[in-house]
Design a protein around this motif. Structure first.
Motif, mmCIF file in Angstrom:
data_model
loop_
_atom_site.group_PDB
_atom_site.id
_atom_site.type_symbol
_atom_site.label_atom_id
_atom_site.label_comp_id
_atom_site.label_asym_id
_atom_site.label_seq_id
_atom_site.Cartn_x
_atom_site.Cartn_y
_atom_site.Cartn_z
ATOM 1 N N ARG A 133 -13.463 19.490 -8.818
ATOM 2 C CA ARG A 133 -12.961 18.308 -8.121
ATOM 3 C C ARG A 133 -14.123 17.548 -7.502
ATOM 4 N N ILE A 134 -14.023 16.227 -7.569
ATOM 5 C CA ILE A 134 -14.996 15.368 -6.894
ATOM 6 C C ILE A 134 -14.245 14.481 -5.916
ATOM 7 N N ASP A 135 -14.475 14.679 -4.623
ATOM 8 C CA ASP A 135 -13.930 13.767 -3.620
ATOM 9 C C ASP A 135 -14.861 12.565 -3.564
ATOM 10 N N ALA A 136 -14.334 11.408 -3.988
ATOM 11 C CA ALA A 136 -15.156 10.211 -4.141
ATOM 12 C C ALA A 136 -14.853 9.262 -2.996
ATOM 13 N N PHE A 137 -15.706 9.331 -1.967
ATOM 14 C CA PHE A 137 -15.424 8.592 -0.732
ATOM 15 C C PHE A 137 -16.201 7.284 -0.669
ATOM 16 N N ASP A 138 -15.530 6.250 -0.204
ATOM 17 C CA ASP A 138 -16.221 4.990 0.086
ATOM 18 C C ASP A 138 -15.361 4.162 1.032
ATOM 19 N N VAL A 139 -15.963 3.114 1.565
ATOM 20 C CA VAL A 139 -15.217 2.204 2.430
ATOM 21 C C VAL A 139 -14.344 1.268 1.595
ATOM 22 N N VAL A 140 -14.721 1.084 0.343
ATOM 23 C CA VAL A 140 -13.889 0.291 -0.582
ATOM 24 C C VAL A 140 -13.369 1.219 -1.676
ATOM 25 N N PRO A 141 -12.228 0.875 -2.286
ATOM 26 C CA PRO A 141 -11.639 1.787 -3.284
ATOM 27 C C PRO A 141 -12.534 1.936 -4.518
ATOM 28 N N LEU A 142 -12.588 3.135 -5.016
ATOM 29 C CA LEU A 142 -13.264 3.403 -6.294
ATOM 30 C C LEU A 142 -12.250 3.157 -7.406
ATOM 31 N N GLU A 143 -12.575 2.243 -8.281
ATOM 32 C CA GLU A 143 -11.619 1.910 -9.349
ATOM 33 C C GLU A 143 -12.203 2.228 -10.717
ATOM 34 N N GLY A 144 -11.320 2.372 -11.679
ATOM 35 C CA GLY A 144 -11.737 2.513 -13.068
ATOM 36 C C GLY A 144 -12.351 3.857 -13.406
ATOM 37 N N MET A 145 -12.127 4.851 -12.565
ATOM 38 C CA MET A 145 -12.696 6.172 -12.839
ATOM 39 C C MET A 145 -11.522 7.110 -13.136
ATOM 40 N N ASN A 146 -11.093 7.088 -14.372
ATOM 41 C CA ASN A 146 -9.873 7.823 -14.727
ATOM 42 C C ASN A 146 -10.208 9.221 -15.222
ATOM 43 N N ASP A 147 -10.214 10.150 -14.290
ATOM 44 C CA ASP A 147 -10.482 11.540 -14.639
ATOM 45 C C ASP A 147 -9.760 12.363 -13.581
ATOM 46 N N SER A 148 -9.030 13.351 -14.035
ATOM 47 C CA SER A 148 -8.174 14.090 -13.101
ATOM 48 C C SER A 148 -8.985 14.860 -12.059
ATOM 49 N N ARG A 149 -10.280 15.046 -12.345
ATOM 50 C CA ARG A 149 -11.106 15.769 -11.369
ATOM 51 C C ARG A 149 -11.528 14.895 -10.189
ATOM 52 N N VAL A 150 -11.425 13.563 -10.363
ATOM 53 C CA VAL A 150 -11.903 12.650 -9.318
ATOM 54 C C VAL A 150 -10.770 12.259 -8.380
#
Lengths: 326, 326
Positions: free
Chosen positions: A38-55
């Motif tokens: 699993r990758i917790d992908a943190f940012d102040v703005v949404p992370l888009e276009g990263m279609n992978d069940s691990r993210v």
């Protein structure tokens, strides 16, 4: 393994996540590859276009202790901390820069300390920690003397990472990055933003302003090498870090006029003419306080990589720029 | 002029206050001497025996924002910040060290920034910011690489002082002090405590333990020179601070065996025999990470002073030790 990436929606963050997904595993403290679950992908703005069940994209305030408590738990054994307020903005908005570039970093360290996990923690520092009189090639032993609040905040974080690592609270590695060029997308408020702009904009058919003198020497690294080094910095066994946890990265020392000559050579006269020379004293003051060359002996001995020449950096941008956005 | 002294009940604080009272005036930003009307003498323990109507003793918690608000107001244009958790204790009590040695310092800076007074601010830093491989004589350009939490906290404070000064929020000067020897009173939890103890205790008829090897080289300054330099550091016009606000002080480079030879020469064999050599690895690890000699070129060019030899340091202690406590 559960991995946290902060600044995940930024251009390095996105590339790092794609690289982690492509590898599928990371070698951590156990000394052998472990699958990334699993990758917790943190940012102040949404992370888009990263279609992978691990993210798992997460948005919020990185300097909020409650947010940090949710972000890092006992299973978070790998952190790539890339979130930052860039140099120009940190100079203009002092409190915001302190809060994001220093206080948040400290809170991340404290959270790991409280959990007792000794998580491995890679973050990016900057050559902006240097300033004042320096030799043409800066040695690893050069004193820190930041001439900007951004450089100060990065140096503060470096000191904390080193002490938390020395005490065994975290397993930290701070990579002191050259200016990463060529960034895609739009200009930002980094004082170094032009260094990408003078290549990216002309190639995209847009005029660009170069705010510094042609003989200004920059210390650069391509996005590809930056990602290589973030992963290498993570995977280095801690026993090898005999000269400390804060590491001046190797890079490419190149003048602005040589960058523009590469652009002309590769993209042609018409493209190169889109760069207008208009010096901006505020930007020059900051950029000229950064050294243009480093020995980076320690990093080289540890196997960190760098670009062979600026032509290859331009070619890599043209390749990425033509690819569909990912 | 209203002056704040933190750590006022400590031995340097008391000496500094006595020196300020004896002078009666200080040259600040206006460039000419101004009468000292009041000294706010702050410490965690009460300041006693200082009977002068200009001195107002205050006790409290230096890391409490409400306390700081009371301590510094628009008339506080001079601060000598000496309060600190010493090195040995900061290593053992991490949170306390961070709170007093760094967070409180930052709060003092923030208070002055909020008031907009640009108060002149002198504080003591430490050679404990250095560590790792270093040349025998450490140049002003030497990288900071603290090997203790105390050194880390001092380096953090130095970076903040420099940035707050650069931005014009304060007019800061951080004096990176050698080990101050000979301190009066009792041993403390500084790793360097023995450096005073091996002179003070034998002269007072008490046995002392020397926890390091005889060839250990220390970087020392007498209390007299420390006070001279604190006052000089305050009075330097800011225009002269061309190489930054964090200044490695000059000092006396001397081995432990030469210190003991001075003691024997001045106080006799019987006194010198009261020092027992018993190495303590925990203390040696910290002390040996501190350099024993510095070029201190910048400080010398600014007129900071140092002791001619260790005999004069021992003589000064004997003189002070014989005087009634003040």
């Amino acid at each position: 393994m559960k991995v946290l990436v902060t600044g995940a929606a930024g251009f390095l963050g996105r590339r790092l996540i794609r690289a982690l997904l492509a590898r599928g595993e990371l070698t951590g403290p156990a000394g052998k590859p472990v699958a990334i679950e699993r990758i917790d992908a943190f940012d102040v703005v949404p992370l888009e276009g990263m279609n992978d069940s691990r993210v798992r994209p997460v948005t919020g305030d990185i300097a909020d202790p409650a947010q940090i408590e949710k972000l890092i738990d006992a299973d978070t054994l790998a952190v790539f901390h890339l979130a930052a307020i860039v140099s120009g903005q940190a100079e203009q908005e002092f409190e915001l820069g302190m809060r994001i570039n220093f206080d948040a970093t400290r809170m991340l360290f404290e959270r790991i300390r409280a959990l007792g996990t000794q998580a491995r923690f890679v973050m990016t520092s900057s050559v902006a920690v240097f300033g004042g009189a320096m030799p043409a090639t800066v040695p690893d032993t050069q004193v820190w003397s930041p001439q900007s609040s951004y450089g100060t905040q990065k140096a503060l974080s470096d000191l904390m990472l080193a002490d938390y690592s020395r005490r065994g609270y975290i397993d930290g590695r701070s990579l002191r990055m050259p200016t990463v060029v060529v960034r895609p997308g739009k200009p930002n408020r980094a004082a170094s933003s032009f260094a990408s702009g003078i290549i990216r904009e002309p190639i995209n058919g847009v005029d660009a302003v170069c705010p510094v003198a042609p003989d200004t020497i920059l210390w650069l690294m391509s996005p590809d090498r930056a990602i290589d080094n973030l992963l290498h910095g993570f995977e280095l066994p801690k026993e090898k870090l005999t000269q400390g946890r804060v590491i001046n990265m190797p890079g490419l020392s190149v003048s602005v006029q040589d960058m523009l000559a590469s652009l002309r050579r590769i993209a042609g006269d018409e493209v190169a003419r889109r760069v207008k020379m208009e010096r901006d004293p505020a930007i020059e003051r900051i950029v000229n306080s950064w050294p243009g060359n480093f020995s980076a002996d320690y990093a080289r001995s540890l196997g960190f990589v760098f670009d062979a020449d600026f032509d290859s950096v331009v070619h890599a941008f043209i390749r990425d720029n033509a690819a569909p956005a990912a």
